[in-house]
Design a protein around this motif. Structure first.
Motif, mmCIF file in Angstrom:
data_model
loop_
_atom_site.group_PDB
_atom_site.id
_atom_site.type_symbol
_atom_site.label_atom_id
_atom_site.label_comp_id
_atom_site.label_asym_id
_atom_site.label_seq_id
_atom_site.Cartn_x
_atom_site.Cartn_y
_atom_site.Cartn_z
ATOM 1 N N ALA A 29 39.199 40.850 25.732
ATOM 2 C CA ALA A 29 40.264 40.502 26.669
ATOM 3 C C ALA A 29 39.907 39.257 27.467
ATOM 4 C CB ALA A 29 40.538 41.678 27.599
ATOM 5 N N ARG A 30 38.678 39.179 27.938
ATOM 6 C CA ARG A 30 38.251 38.013 28.712
ATOM 7 C C ARG A 30 38.270 36.745 27.877
ATOM 8 N NH1 ARG A 30 33.107 40.955 31.713
ATOM 9 N NH2 ARG A 30 34.289 41.903 33.441
ATOM 10 N N SER A 33 41.851 35.627 27.361
ATOM 11 C CA SER A 33 42.358 35.088 28.630
ATOM 12 C C SER A 33 41.796 33.698 28.895
ATOM 13 C CB SER A 33 41.991 36.035 29.772
ATOM 14 O OG SER A 33 42.399 35.513 31.013
ATOM 15 N N SER A 34 40.520 33.496 28.598
ATOM 16 C CA SER A 34 39.903 32.189 28.838
ATOM 17 C C SER A 34 40.526 31.101 27.981
ATOM 18 C CB SER A 34 38.397 32.253 28.566
ATOM 19 O OG SER A 34 38.118 32.298 27.177
ATOM 20 N N THR A 38 47.972 35.526 28.263
ATOM 21 C CA THR A 38 48.173 36.582 29.255
ATOM 22 C C THR A 38 47.772 37.882 28.574
ATOM 23 O OG1 THR A 38 50.004 35.404 30.298
ATOM 24 C CG2 THR A 38 49.849 37.766 30.698
ATOM 25 N N VAL A 39 46.787 38.579 29.156
ATOM 26 C CA VAL A 39 46.174 39.704 28.456
ATOM 27 C C VAL A 39 46.361 40.998 29.233
ATOM 28 C CG1 VAL A 39 44.069 40.621 27.431
ATOM 29 C CG2 VAL A 39 44.456 38.148 27.478
ATOM 30 N N TYR A 40 46.860 42.016 28.512
ATOM 31 C CA TYR A 40 47.030 43.354 29.061
ATOM 32 C C TYR A 40 45.986 44.274 28.438
ATOM 33 C CZ TYR A 40 51.402 41.713 31.008
ATOM 34 O OH TYR A 40 52.330 41.008 31.728
ATOM 35 N N CYS A 41 45.233 44.963 29.280
ATOM 36 C CA CYS A 41 44.215 45.907 28.826
ATOM 37 C C CYS A 41 44.795 47.311 28.863
ATOM 38 C CB CYS A 41 42.990 45.833 29.732
ATOM 39 S SG CYS A 41 42.153 44.233 29.710
ATOM 40 N N PRO A 52 42.171 37.721 35.860
ATOM 41 C CA PRO A 52 43.605 37.699 35.559
ATOM 42 C C PRO A 52 44.060 38.732 34.532
ATOM 43 C CG PRO A 52 42.519 35.985 34.320
ATOM 44 C CD PRO A 52 41.451 36.622 35.183
ATOM 45 N N LEU A 53 43.161 39.607 34.085
ATOM 46 C CA LEU A 53 43.565 40.653 33.157
ATOM 47 C C LEU A 53 44.440 41.667 33.887
ATOM 48 C CD1 LEU A 53 40.103 41.297 31.442
ATOM 49 C CD2 LEU A 53 41.881 39.648 30.786
#
Length: 255
Positions: A29-30, A33-34, A38-41, A52-53
């Motif tokens: 996820a990181r 995002s980097s 746009t990341v949803y866990c 920003p997760l």
């Protein structure tokens, strides 16, 4: 004034990562995002998910929970481009060690859980011009490891599922791949070591069976997933990418 900034490869894309609150999932996820996504866990517990997760409670063992989580991603982001079906649970023992109930529990999470995640996401992925699915398989799918009968069966199913879904998704332009890590230095492996009679010796044994003589770093797996899901990897489809330090393919001379 024109914007001279070079866009990130994932900019404008939305990703959902199951098991994203810990271990490999967090590293994946990181990394996404980097790179601008746009990341949803999606996880059972999301207290450890940091901005920003975005954390969304999800039990991949339940169809209704998975469907609700995907619906929440769409409610918040209005799109879904990438699904990383990463969540899973471990299992130890030879073929006699686990009863029917344990086989059903592990397969429901590791195999059916991944399938129900992708199934729920499919209507939204079909609308994306950069759709990608990445499953998490394992070295256990291709190498016979001791005391891993049930776990190996579940990950072998994931590797087969990856190829089957990939061919079915060709008409929709959705790419489907899997990453197959070796033994990774994650909290789950840490808990296994803590339960061993001699944790130090057990860790040394795990490290020594890797040709690189060290465990796989979660960040290395995340890098591989980011490659597989990237819009720039348009001709990479239906593969199982090993990130195992050569454990499956190399046979170094014993010291």
């Amino acid at each position: 004034m024109t914007d001279s900034r070079i866009p990130l490869p994932y900019e404008g894309l939305v990703a959902a990562v199951t098991g994203g609150a810990s271990g490999l999932g967090t590293a994946i996820a990181r990394e996404l995002s980097s790179r601008g996504a746009t990341v949803y866990c999606l996880d059972l517990t999301i207290e450890r998910v940091e901005l920003p997760l975005v954390g969304i409670v999800c039990d991949i063992g339940s169809s209704s929970s998975v469907e609700a989580a995907i619906d929440e991603v769409i409610r918040q982001a209005h799109q879904l481009d990438i699904v990383v079906a990463n969540a899973g649970i471990g299992a130890q023992g030879d073929i006699e060690a686990n009863d029917d109930e344990e086989w059903a529990r592990v397969l429901n999470v590791n195999v059916i859980g991944s399938a129900r995640t992708v199934r729920a996401a499919m209507p939204h992925l079909r609308r994306s011009s950069a759709a990608a699915i990445v499953f998490t398989s394992s070295i256990a799918a291709s190498a016979g490891l001791p005391d891993r009968a049930l776990y190996s069966a579940s990950k072998g199913a994931i590797s087969a599922l990856t190829r089957a879904v990939a061919v079915d998704c060709l008409p929709y332009g959705i790419r489907v791949n899997a990453v197959a890590p070796g033994t990774a230095d994650t909290p789950w492996v840490g808990r296994l070591l803590d339960g061993a009679k001699d944790p130090q010796a057990e860790r040394a044994a795990l490290e020594n069976r890797q040709p690189t003589k060290r465990l796989v770093r979660p960040e290395e797996v995340a890098e591989a997933v980011a490659y597989l899901a990237s819009p720039s990897s348009g001709s990479t489809n239906g593969i199982i990418l090993a990130v195992d330090g050569g454990m499956d393919s190399l046979r170094p001379r014993p010291a």
